[in-house]
Design a protein around this motif. Structure first.
Motif, PDB file in Angstrom:
ATOM      1  N   LYS A 164       0.848  -1.198   0.000  1.00 32.50           N
ATOM      2  CA  LYS A 164       0.000   0.000   0.000  1.00 32.50           C
ATOM      3  C   LYS A 164       0.880   1.244   0.000  1.00 32.50           C
ATOM      4  O   LYS A 164       0.818   2.070   0.922  1.00 32.50           O
ATOM      5  N   PRO A 165       1.713   1.392  -1.030  1.00 41.22           N
ATOM      6  CA  PRO A 165       2.706   2.471  -0.984  1.00 41.22           C
ATOM      7  C   PRO A 165       2.116   3.868  -0.856  1.00 41.22           C
ATOM      8  O   PRO A 165       2.636   4.679  -0.088  1.00 41.22           O
ATOM      9  N   ARG A 166       1.052   4.165  -1.582  1.00 43.26           N
ATOM     10  CA  ARG A 166       0.499   5.521  -1.517  1.00 43.26           C
ATOM     11  C   ARG A 166       0.071   5.864  -0.101  1.00 43.26           C
ATOM     12  O   ARG A 166       0.382   6.934   0.421  1.00 43.26           O
ATOM     13  N   ARG A 167      -0.623   4.970   0.537  1.00 39.10           N
ATOM     14  CA  ARG A 167      -1.122   5.215   1.897  1.00 39.10           C
ATOM     15  C   ARG A 167       0.031   5.462   2.876  1.00 39.10           C
ATOM     16  O   ARG A 167       0.011   6.412   3.665  1.00 39.10           O
ATOM     17  N   VAL A 168       1.057   4.610   2.815  1.00 41.80           N
ATOM     18  CA  VAL A 168       2.176   4.744   3.746  1.00 41.80           C
ATOM     19  C   VAL A 168       3.002   5.993   3.427  1.00 41.80           C
ATOM     20  O   VAL A 168       3.396   6.730   4.336  1.00 41.80           O
TER      21      VAL A 168
END
Length: 191
Positions: A164-168
């Motif tokens: 979940k790269p965008r969220r992190v």
């Protein structure tokens, strides 16, 4: 801050892309980290020196005291603006930093098994040696976290960062007061 092979390089890379200067002389990328380590050579050499002076190295971490605070202070005084540094050894050399720096810290977590697997793919050594090192670094990680105010620490789970790269990355951007999110930071995780 985190154990070697726990995702600290990609996390430091994201911070760098978010506008945190991770150093002017960074450890070069190689086949183990083709996107780079984002380790400031000055801090890397300082931490290696401190470990050696206490009779150890990254794989066999010694107990470290505050003897070299003056060297840490000299290194930090050269930094300007929004800066950071990444070197997993700092978890071990923390006593030399503790009273010299008032940091905001991004801690990186990854399962012990995944760290072990990554270490062994890089260099085959005795599993017991690696597990002792992993356990020492993780113990030190929680000790450092206990010394910091909750608002001055952010925990990043490597698996969540990669799934979940965008969220992190958005969470990391808020932590370092950098908005809007730089797309190159998100894309670094996706490579």
């Amino acid at each position: 801050m985190g154990m070697h092979r726990s995702g600290t390089s990609v996390t430091a890379g994201v911070l760098h892309k978010l506008g945190v200067n991770m150093g002017d002389n960074l450890l070069r990328a190689d086949r183990h980290n083709p996107d780079g380590y984002y380790e400031d050579m000055e801090f890397l050499k300082l931490n290696q020196y401190i470990l050696q002076q206490h009779g150890g190295d990254w794989l066999r971490p010694p107990e470290v005291d505050t003897t070299y605070e003056h060297l840490v202070e000299d290194t930090i005084q050269k930094k300007e603006g929004k800066w950071g540094f990444k070197d997993p050894r700092t978890l071990i050399t923390w006593p030399a930093y503790r009273d010299v720096i008032d940091p905001k810290v991004v801690f990186v977590e990854r399962s012990k098994e995944d760290i072990l697997d990554s270490l062994q793919r890089r260099q085959q050594l005795d599993e017991e040696i690696y597990m002792n090192t992993i356990n020492t670094y993780i113990e030190k990680q929680y000790q450092v976290a206990d010394e910091l105010e909750p608002e001055n620490q952010l925990w990043v789970d490597y698996d969540e960062l990669t799934t979940k790269p965008r969220r992190v990355v958005e969470h990391m951007a808020r932590f370092v007061d950098e908005r809007p999110v730089n797309e190159s930071a998100v894309n670094l995780v996706r490579t």
